[in-house]
Design a protein around this motif. Sequence first.
Motif, PDB file in Angstrom:
ATOM      1  N   THR A  48       0.660  -1.194  -0.021  1.00  0.00           N
ATOM      2  CA  THR A  48       0.042   0.113   0.067  1.00  0.00           C
ATOM      3  C   THR A  48       0.949   0.974   0.085  1.00  0.00           C
ATOM      4  O   THR A  48       0.648   2.132  -0.683  1.00  0.00           O
ATOM      5  N   ILE A  49       1.859   1.385   0.943  1.00  0.00           N
ATOM      6  CA  ILE A  49       2.876   2.443   0.739  1.00  0.00           C
ATOM      7  C   ILE A  49       3.550   2.656  -0.324  1.00  0.00           C
ATOM      8  O   ILE A  49       3.630   3.784  -0.894  1.00  0.00           O
ATOM      9  N   ILE A  50       4.072   1.643  -1.022  1.00  0.00           N
ATOM     10  CA  ILE A  50       4.617   1.630  -2.412  1.00  0.00           C
ATOM     11  C   ILE A  50       3.591   2.238  -3.472  1.00  0.00           C
ATOM     12  O   ILE A  50       4.104   3.049  -4.155  1.00  0.00           O
ATOM     13  N   THR A  51       2.504   1.638  -3.467  1.00  0.00           N
ATOM     14  CA  THR A  51       1.554   1.990  -4.352  1.00  0.00           C
ATOM     15  C   THR A  51       1.083   3.731  -4.226  1.00  0.00           C
ATOM     16  O   THR A  51       1.161   4.293  -5.210  1.00  0.00           O
ATOM     17  N   LEU A  52       1.171   3.899  -2.946  1.00  0.00           N
ATOM     18  CA  LEU A  52       0.951   5.637  -2.642  1.00  0.00           C
ATOM     19  C   LEU A  52       2.123   6.200  -3.028  1.00  0.00           C
ATOM     20  O   LEU A  52       1.882   7.398  -3.636  1.00  0.00           O
ATOM     21  N   VAL A  53       3.129   6.045  -2.964  1.00  0.00           N
ATOM     22  CA  VAL A  53       4.502   6.521  -3.635  1.00  0.00           C
ATOM     23  C   VAL A  53       4.435   6.680  -4.630  1.00  0.00           C
ATOM     24  O   VAL A  53       4.716   7.912  -5.498  1.00  0.00           O
ATOM     25  N   ILE A  54       3.955   5.741  -5.595  1.00  0.00           N
ATOM     26  CA  ILE A  54       4.243   5.603  -7.180  1.00  0.00           C
ATOM     27  C   ILE A  54       2.938   6.635  -7.761  1.00  0.00           C
ATOM     28  O   ILE A  54       3.249   7.302  -8.593  1.00  0.00           O
ATOM     29  N   GLY A  55       1.802   6.655  -7.082  1.00  0.00           N
ATOM     30  CA  GLY A  55       0.602   7.339  -7.319  1.00  0.00           C
ATOM     31  C   GLY A  55       0.800   8.570  -7.128  1.00  0.00           C
ATOM     32  O   GLY A  55       0.645   9.570  -7.969  1.00  0.00           O
ATOM     33  N   LEU A  56       1.590   9.077  -5.986  1.00  0.00           N
ATOM     34  CA  LEU A  56       1.796  10.428  -5.819  1.00  0.00           C
ATOM     35  C   LEU A  56       2.766  11.083  -6.602  1.00  0.00           C
ATOM     36  O   LEU A  56       2.830  12.253  -7.065  1.00  0.00           O
ATOM     37  N   PRO A  93      10.574  14.225 -13.188  1.00  0.00           N
ATOM     38  CA  PRO A  93      10.342  12.873 -12.491  1.00  0.00           C
ATOM     39  C   PRO A  93      11.405  12.801 -11.178  1.00  0.00           C
ATOM     40  O   PRO A  93      10.735  12.225 -10.193  1.00  0.00           O
ATOM     41  N   CYS A  94      12.346  13.259 -11.072  1.00  0.00           N
ATOM     42  CA  CYS A  94      13.259  13.560 -10.105  1.00  0.00           C
ATOM     43  C   CYS A  94      12.370  14.424  -8.760  1.00  0.00           C
ATOM     44  O   CYS A  94      12.304  13.800  -7.727  1.00  0.00           O
ATOM     45  N   LEU A  95      11.902  15.591  -9.291  1.00  0.00           N
ATOM     46  CA  LEU A  95      11.335  16.203  -8.242  1.00  0.00           C
ATOM     47  C   LEU A  95      10.118  15.699  -7.740  1.00  0.00           C
ATOM     48  O   LEU A  95       9.672  15.900  -6.666  1.00  0.00           O
ATOM     49  N   SER A  96       9.230  14.892  -8.624  1.00  0.00           N
ATOM     50  CA  SER A  96       8.138  14.495  -8.288  1.00  0.00           C
ATOM     51  C   SER A  96       8.247  13.333  -7.142  1.00  0.00           C
ATOM     52  O   SER A  96       7.617  13.007  -6.353  1.00  0.00           O
ATOM     53  N   ALA A  97       9.365  12.465  -7.645  1.00  0.00           N
ATOM     54  CA  ALA A  97       9.823  11.297  -6.626  1.00  0.00           C
ATOM     55  C   ALA A  97      10.115  11.755  -5.297  1.00  0.00           C
ATOM     56  O   ALA A  97       9.655  11.327  -4.309  1.00  0.00           O
ATOM     57  N   ILE A  98      10.907  13.103  -5.176  1.00  0.00           N
ATOM     58  CA  ILE A  98      11.377  13.602  -4.047  1.00  0.00           C
ATOM     59  C   ILE A  98      10.028  14.252  -3.229  1.00  0.00           C
ATOM     60  O   ILE A  98       9.839  13.760  -1.765  1.00  0.00           O
ATOM     61  N   PHE A  99       9.291  14.951  -3.947  1.00  0.00           N
ATOM     62  CA  PHE A  99       8.086  15.516  -3.266  1.00  0.00           C
ATOM     63  C   PHE A  99       7.070  14.355  -2.588  1.00  0.00           C
ATOM     64  O   PHE A  99       6.837  14.388  -1.653  1.00  0.00           O
ATOM     65  N   ALA A 100       7.009  13.507  -3.406  1.00  0.00           N
ATOM     66  CA  ALA A 100       6.120  12.311  -3.240  1.00  0.00           C
ATOM     67  C   ALA A 100       6.574  11.478  -1.756  1.00  0.00           C
ATOM     68  O   ALA A 100       5.925  11.208  -1.066  1.00  0.00           O
ATOM     69  N   SER A 101       7.894  11.259  -1.889  1.00  0.00           N
ATOM     70  CA  SER A 101       8.523  10.297  -0.820  1.00  0.00           C
ATOM     71  C   SER A 101       8.428  11.038   0.428  1.00  0.00           C
ATOM     72  O   SER A 101       8.353  10.671   1.514  1.00  0.00           O
ATOM     73  N   ARG A 102       8.598  12.588   0.214  1.00  0.00           N
ATOM     74  CA  ARG A 102       8.694  13.412   1.387  1.00  0.00           C
ATOM     75  C   ARG A 102       7.137  13.371   2.007  1.00  0.00           C
ATOM     76  O   ARG A 102       7.014  13.381   3.386  1.00  0.00           O
ATOM     77  N   LEU A 103       6.327  13.549   1.238  1.00  0.00           N
ATOM     78  CA  LEU A 103       4.719  13.296   1.816  1.00  0.00           C
ATOM     79  C   LEU A 103       4.676  12.125   2.357  1.00  0.00           C
ATOM     80  O   LEU A 103       3.915  12.391   3.330  1.00  0.00           O
ATOM     81  N   VAL A 104       4.863  11.087   1.577  1.00  0.00           N
ATOM     82  CA  VAL A 104       4.444   9.819   2.240  1.00  0.00           C
ATOM     83  C   VAL A 104       5.247   9.637   3.565  1.00  0.00           C
ATOM     84  O   VAL A 104       4.598   9.166   4.786  1.00  0.00           O
ATOM     85  N   ARG A 105       6.583  10.193   3.719  1.00  0.00           N
ATOM     86  CA  ARG A 105       7.250   9.972   5.128  1.00  0.00           C
ATOM     87  C   ARG A 105       6.501  10.802   6.043  1.00  0.00           C
ATOM     88  O   ARG A 105       6.468  10.607   7.233  1.00  0.00           O
ATOM     89  N   TRP A 106       5.982  12.040   5.598  1.00  0.00           N
ATOM     90  CA  TRP A 106       5.248  13.112   6.518  1.00  0.00           C
ATOM     91  C   TRP A 106       3.957  12.241   7.115  1.00  0.00           C
ATOM     92  O   TRP A 106       3.834  12.349   8.308  1.00  0.00           O
ATOM     93  N   VAL A 107       3.356  11.544   6.342  1.00  0.00           N
ATOM     94  CA  VAL A 107       2.131  10.703   6.815  1.00  0.00           C
ATOM     95  C   VAL A 107       2.457   9.628   7.470  1.00  0.00           C
ATOM     96  O   VAL A 107       1.836   9.394   8.685  1.00  0.00           O
ATOM     97  N   TRP A 108       3.634   8.963   7.114  1.00  0.00           N
ATOM     98  CA  TRP A 108       4.033   8.023   7.889  1.00  0.00           C
ATOM     99  C   TRP A 108       4.369   8.422   9.231  1.00  0.00           C
ATOM    100  O   TRP A 108       4.117   7.620  10.322  1.00  0.00           O
TER     101      TRP A 108
END
Length: 120
Positions: A48-56, A93-108
Amino acid sequence: MIALLPIISTIGSAMRLPALAAFLGGLGAQIFGFFALRLTKQVALNLTIITLVIGLALAIALVIQSTAVGLSYLAPPELRQGFAFFIPNNAVPCLSAIFASRLVRWVWEWQFYVVSKVSS
């Protein structure tokens, strides 16, 4: 009728081994089922977390790309050429992956209680 008693006792002693095997097999299946259930919950949460990161990441990439395309029509050509000198092609793609992983980390980090309650 008295002649049947030795036969019944030998049948009862012969059936002890299959009953013991069935008991041990059932016990092993219960223990295996417990660990399998626990493992599948953890795997489901990780997927679920991996899917969330990819979707974001895809959503943020789409937003950044559409914003850049929209601004490129409004900006003068010299500004676009200037940005092209120091912004690489894979910046979106690099910036979107960075922003998505930071957002998921904050949620986590901040919403761990809610995520764990929903997943169980």
